[in-house]
Scaffold this motif. Structure first.
Motif, short mmCIF file in Angstrom:
data_model
loop_
_atom_site.label_atom_id
_atom_site.label_comp_id
_atom_site.label_asym_id
_atom_site.label_seq_id
_atom_site.Cartn_x
_atom_site.Cartn_y
_atom_site.Cartn_z
N HIS A 147 29.27 5.43 -19.06
CA HIS A 147 28.07 4.75 -19.57
C HIS A 147 28.42 3.31 -19.97
N THR A 148 27.37 2.57 -20.35
CA THR A 148 27.60 1.20 -20.81
C THR A 148 27.09 1.02 -22.24
N GLY A 149 27.66 0.01 -22.89
CA GLY A 149 27.21 -0.34 -24.23
C GLY A 149 27.21 -1.85 -24.40
N ALA A 150 26.38 -2.30 -25.33
CA ALA A 150 26.37 -3.72 -25.71
C ALA A 150 27.33 -3.91 -26.88
N VAL A 158 25.57 8.92 -34.95
CA VAL A 158 26.44 7.73 -35.01
C VAL A 158 27.86 8.08 -34.58
N ILE A 159 28.48 7.19 -33.81
CA ILE A 159 29.91 7.27 -33.52
C ILE A 159 30.59 6.32 -34.49
N LEU A 179 19.29 3.06 -33.94
CA LEU A 179 18.87 4.47 -33.94
C LEU A 179 17.36 4.59 -33.68
N ALA A 180 16.58 3.68 -34.28
CA ALA A 180 15.13 3.72 -34.07
C ALA A 180 14.78 3.49 -32.61
N GLY A 181 15.61 2.72 -31.92
CA GLY A 181 15.38 2.45 -30.51
C GLY A 181 15.96 3.51 -29.58
N GLY A 182 16.55 4.53 -30.16
CA GLY A 182 17.05 5.64 -29.36
C GLY A 182 18.43 5.40 -28.76
N LEU A 183 19.12 4.35 -29.18
CA LEU A 183 20.47 4.10 -28.69
C LEU A 183 21.49 4.55 -29.74
N THR A 184 22.73 4.63 -29.33
CA THR A 184 23.77 5.16 -30.21
C THR A 184 24.65 4.05 -30.76
N PRO A 185 24.72 3.92 -32.08
CA PRO A 185 25.62 2.92 -32.66
C PRO A 185 27.08 3.38 -32.57
N GLY A 196 19.88 -0.61 -19.17
CA GLY A 196 20.64 0.60 -18.88
C GLY A 196 21.74 0.94 -19.85
N ALA A 197 21.92 0.14 -20.90
CA ALA A 197 22.97 0.45 -21.87
C ALA A 197 22.48 1.50 -22.85
N GLU A 198 23.39 2.36 -23.28
CA GLU A 198 23.01 3.45 -24.17
C GLU A 198 23.67 3.37 -25.55
N TYR A 199 24.62 2.46 -25.69
CA TYR A 199 25.40 2.35 -26.93
C TYR A 199 25.41 0.90 -27.40
N ILE A 200 25.60 0.70 -28.69
CA ILE A 200 25.76 -0.66 -29.21
C ILE A 200 26.87 -0.66 -30.26
#
Ligand code: PGA
Length: 254
Positions: free
Chosen positions: A61-64, A163-164, A118-124, A88-92
């Motif tokens: 996967h990708t993250g910002a 959260v990770i 988290l509100a946007g559905g992505l994973t910190p 297409g990124a799933e993590y930040i």
């Protein structure tokens, strides 16, 4: 609850789209992770292209590397969670020590970034860690625990469970000095205990806690073998497929 095993690469401000694309393709071609979640946190300019490449492999996967805590508006130069999600990124990554140090990001600001991610559905991928003087004073466990309390413990148990956490001692980032497995294990176990006290054993046992700071092929196995180390956040060694792939393989082999 079994928790996810994760190897994340933090490319920082490295590579142009040309060499970044080649790197992402080489990693994607080089390994088919079965039980490891692999995340490449690329510069924002590469996320769309790299997200298309990694679609070939279900566990890559990708993250910002950053986001701004507002939905949209007059914040010149910043990126929103929905912009990041749309490419297409799933993590930040949030709270990296470089952002805390060079951009003066405060705990309150970071907590807002966690919330909006988290509100946007992505994973910190929430980073914490102490500087060398704190380690030498022996107050590192309390210091990092206080970061978690101030920046994450406002979350509900449900949200915290998404959260990770990445423990990155600042003295080990980019220095070639790695925390020993015993030092990493000590901190990770302490953080997990703190999480258990706040949210209960189930949430604590389900939280992936990554170690970051000079992870390389030569030390990945011993670090990842620690019972409370669930993977790594890798900087320098994520910039070469011939280093990053063996780190992923080290996790796969455990
Ligand atoms: P490093 O960086 O692996 O180059 O030490 C880790 C990080 O900053 O995430």
């Amino acid at each position: 609850m079994t928790r996810k095993k994760i190897v994340a690469g933090n490319w920082k401000m490295n590579t142009t789209i040309t060499d970044g694309t080649a790197l992402a393709q080489a990693v994607t071609d080089g390994v088919t992770p079965i039980k490891t979640t692999v995340i490449m946190c690329t510069p924002a300019t590469h996320l769309h292209t790299v997200s298309e490449i990694v679609k070939e492999k279900s566990n890559i996967h990708t993250g910002a590397q950053n986001c701004y805590p507002a939905e949209k508006g007059a914040y010149t130069g910043e990126l929103s969670v929905s912009m990041i999600e749309a490419v297409g990124a799933e993590y930040i990554v949030i709270g990296h020590s470089e952002r805390r140090t060079y951009f003066d990001e405060s705990g309150d600001f970071l907590a807002k970034k966690v919330d909006i991610t988290l509100a946007g559905g992505l994973t910190p991928i929430y980073c914490c860690g102490e500087a060398l003087d704190i380690r030498e004073a022996g107050t590192h466990v309390k210091y990092v625990g206080n970061q978690l309390k101030a920046e994450l413990f406002h979350l509900s148990a449900e949200d915290f469970g998404k959260v990770i956490v990445a423990y990155e001692p600042i003295w080990a980032i980019g220095t070639g000095v790695t925390a020993s497995p015993a030092q990493a294990q000590e901190m990770h176990a302490e953080l997990r205990q703190l999480i258990a006290n706040q949210y209960g054993e189930e949430v604590a046992n389900g939280t992936s806690i990554l170690y970051g700071g000079s992870v390389k092929p030569a030390n990945a196995t011993e670090l990842f073998s620690c019972p409370d180390v669930d993977g790594g956040l890798v900087g320098g060694a994520s910039l070469k497929a011939e280093l990053f792939v063996p780190i992923i393989e080290a996790m796969e082999a455990l």
